[in-house]
Design an enzyme around this catalytic site. Structure first.
Site, PDB file in Angstrom:
ATOM      1  N   LYS A  66     -10.463  31.327   0.199  1.00 34.70           N
ATOM      2  CA  LYS A  66      -9.994  32.354  -0.741  1.00 34.70           C
ATOM      3  C   LYS A  66      -8.681  32.958  -0.258  1.00 34.70           C
ATOM      4  CE  LYS A  66     -11.740  36.488  -3.173  1.00 34.70           C
ATOM      5  NZ  LYS A  66     -12.884  37.438  -3.249  1.00 34.70           N
ATOM      6  N   SER A  74     -14.842  38.156  -7.507  1.00 34.41           N
ATOM      7  CA  SER A  74     -13.430  37.835  -7.423  1.00 34.41           C
ATOM      8  C   SER A  74     -13.129  36.472  -6.808  1.00 34.41           C
ATOM      9  CB  SER A  74     -12.713  38.917  -6.608  1.00 34.41           C
ATOM     10  OG  SER A  74     -13.223  38.980  -5.289  1.00 34.41           O
ATOM     11  N   SER A 114     -18.859  39.257  -5.155  1.00 33.46           N
ATOM     12  CA  SER A 114     -17.748  38.340  -5.400  1.00 33.46           C
ATOM     13  C   SER A 114     -17.963  36.908  -4.932  1.00 33.46           C
ATOM     14  CB  SER A 114     -16.459  38.891  -4.783  1.00 33.46           C
ATOM     15  OG  SER A 114     -15.990  39.982  -5.541  1.00 33.46           O
TER      16      SER A 114
END
Length: 484
Positions: free
Chosen positions: A83, A160, A184
């Site tokens: 990420k 996210s 997330s």
């Protein structure tokens, strides 16, 4: 042995490592296949950076090792995505926001470094909701863009950590790292038919399972953690074991497991989601799992008193500390916020800069959070529960909001609900109380969208929770791959 492209794409992380360790599959061939896959599916916006040269060079180093040395690497040649808010040496860490676009940290986050030391290969950085402050991964930054669900590109993948989930679901990578503040890793896992894990955080210190200080663009030090994501829980257990040094999963049998069903987290679900989740319960019950209804009447109230004040208040100091520690291209949160591209995130940062909930912070941290933690621990103890189980999200993937990134949704034609609030309801209690949470695929709706089930466990019971997840996925099976 000659592998077809489809055979390579179908490999789980565990299978890929075994094939490379044994010499049956060349790491260079596998990485080249996945890099080509990433390029062909660039319209999904799963990645912000693709490291073509670096990934191939790393694969060549794996292939050049003596067979005995390669066989000893726990993640030999395993391609992963990371990420874009997790520090990576030599690769951009932008958190999906314009002010950090092109910023390259000096060192890997500790969790990344442990995977790389074990033989993992970073293919690239995964797209995300800007600054991780959202659950849709609809990003308005020019270098990012909205992440698209591979089961229907007009829909959100969740967030996210949406880019990590999409890369895994779309067979661009077999596994990766996300982060989790309120859901997330677990929300995008649920919406993409993959698995996502939030490890124990507790009160920090020894209770925190993953330690990545100032190595992740933060929201809240009380709530944030890195978490592994993959197509199977067994693959998550593999990555978790490398990051933490944990041994094999504990042995268990499904027969007699006591799993709590918290009533508030089974209410007001989308009908198609509830149908899939109830069908999964039936199969697990047939396999011997004992389900225990638990009222948990205070859960939503206690959680509501804690979560938002922590995130809004801690973001200011925590982001500032990361900017300074990493010698970032902007030195103040105000400079960072001035260039935010996504309307929904800009609105949140207005509250952060104004410290809008600062007056509630001390009570949230010192009064309400301990009460919530005690409440959760007492529920596990009094009912003799191995875990809690519920649908990860109240509804399946919804259309991308091209105007704001996140606005409102309706469940089966009911009243409008804030999108973030709707999707966070079930995942947030684990985040707020610091206990481990795991989302795994439950099945597909009639319209072909994935549904996830979440298992939450007692603080520190991470490996047992993963063992339960592995046993559950053996009953429930995998969901079909998206047609791309």
């Amino acid at each position: 042995m000659t592998w077809t492209v489809d055979e390579q794409l179908a490999l789980t992380a565990t299978q890929a490592v075994a094939a490379i360790q044994s010499g049956r599959l060349k790491a260079t061939d596998y990485v080249a296949t996945l890099l080509a896959r990433a390029a062909s599916l660039s319209s999904l916006n799963a990645l912000t950076t693709l490291d073509l040269d670096g990934a191939l060079a790393a694969a060549q180093r794996i292939d050049a090792l003596p067979a005995a040395a390669r066989a000893q690497l726990p993640l030999a040649g395993l391609p992963i995505v990371v990420k874009d808010n997790i520090n990576t040496a030599g690769l951009q860490t932008s958190a999906g926001t314009p002010a950090l676009a092109g910023f390259i940290p000096k060192a890997n986050a500790p969790s990344v470094q442990r995977l790389v030391d074990a033989g993992a290969i970073v293919l690239g950085k995964a797209n995300m909701h800007e600054l991780a402050f959202g659950i849709t991964s609809t990003n308005f930054a020019a270098h990012a863009g909205p992440v698209r669900n591979p089961y229907d590109p007009s829909l959100i993948p969740g967030g996210s950590s949406g880019g990590t989930a999409v890369a895994i679901a779309a067979r661009i990578a077999p596994a990766g790292l996300g982060t989790d503040t309120g859901g997330s890793t677990r929300i995008p896992a649920a919406l993409t038919g993959t698995a996502g894990f939030r490890p124990s955080v507790g009160n920090g210190g020894a209770e925190r399972r993953y330690h990545d200080p100032n190595a992740v663009v933060p929201i809240s030090h009380t709530r944030d953690t890195v978490g592994p994501m993959a197509r199977t829980v067994a693959d998550i257990a593999l990555l978790d074991g490398v990051i933490t040094g944990a041994g094999a999963l504990p042995a268990l049998t499904l027969s007699g497991l006591r799993i709590g069903l918290p009533a508030p987290l089974w209410e007001a679900l989308e009908r198609h989601v509830e149908d899939v989740a109830r069908a999964a319960l039936s199969r697990l019950e047939t396999a011997g799992v004992v389900f225990v209804p638990v009222a948990m009447d205070e859960l939503e109230h206690l959680n509501g008193m804690v979560g938002v004040p922590l995130a809004i208040h801690e973001a200011l100091d925590d982001v500032r500390a990361w900017l300074v520690a990493n010698d970032a291209p902007v030195s103040t949160v105000a400079e960072l916020a001035a260039r935010i591209a996504s309307p929904d995130v800009r609105a949140i940062y207005d509250s952060v800069l104004a410290d809008a909930l600062g007056g509630h912070y001390a009570a949230a941290l010192n009064q309400w959070r301990p009460r919530l933690q005690q409440y959760m621990a007492a529920t596990f103890a009094s009912e003799r529960l191995d875990a809690l189980l519920f649908p990860t999200t109240r509804l399946a993937a919804v259309p991308i909001d091209d105007l704001r990134g996140s606005s409102s949704v309706s469940i089966d034609g009911g009243p409008s609900i804030d999108t973030m609030e709707a999707f966070l309801r079930n995942t947030d209690p684990a985040s707020t109380s610091g206990i481990p949470g795991l989302s795994l695929p439950a099945g597909m709706t009639a319209s072909g969208l994935p549904v996830g089930l979440e298992l939450d466990g007692p603080l520190g019971a991470d490996r047992r929770l993963l063992a339960i997840g592995v046993a559950f996925e053996q009953v429930l099976g995998a969901v079909p791959a998206p047609v791309l």
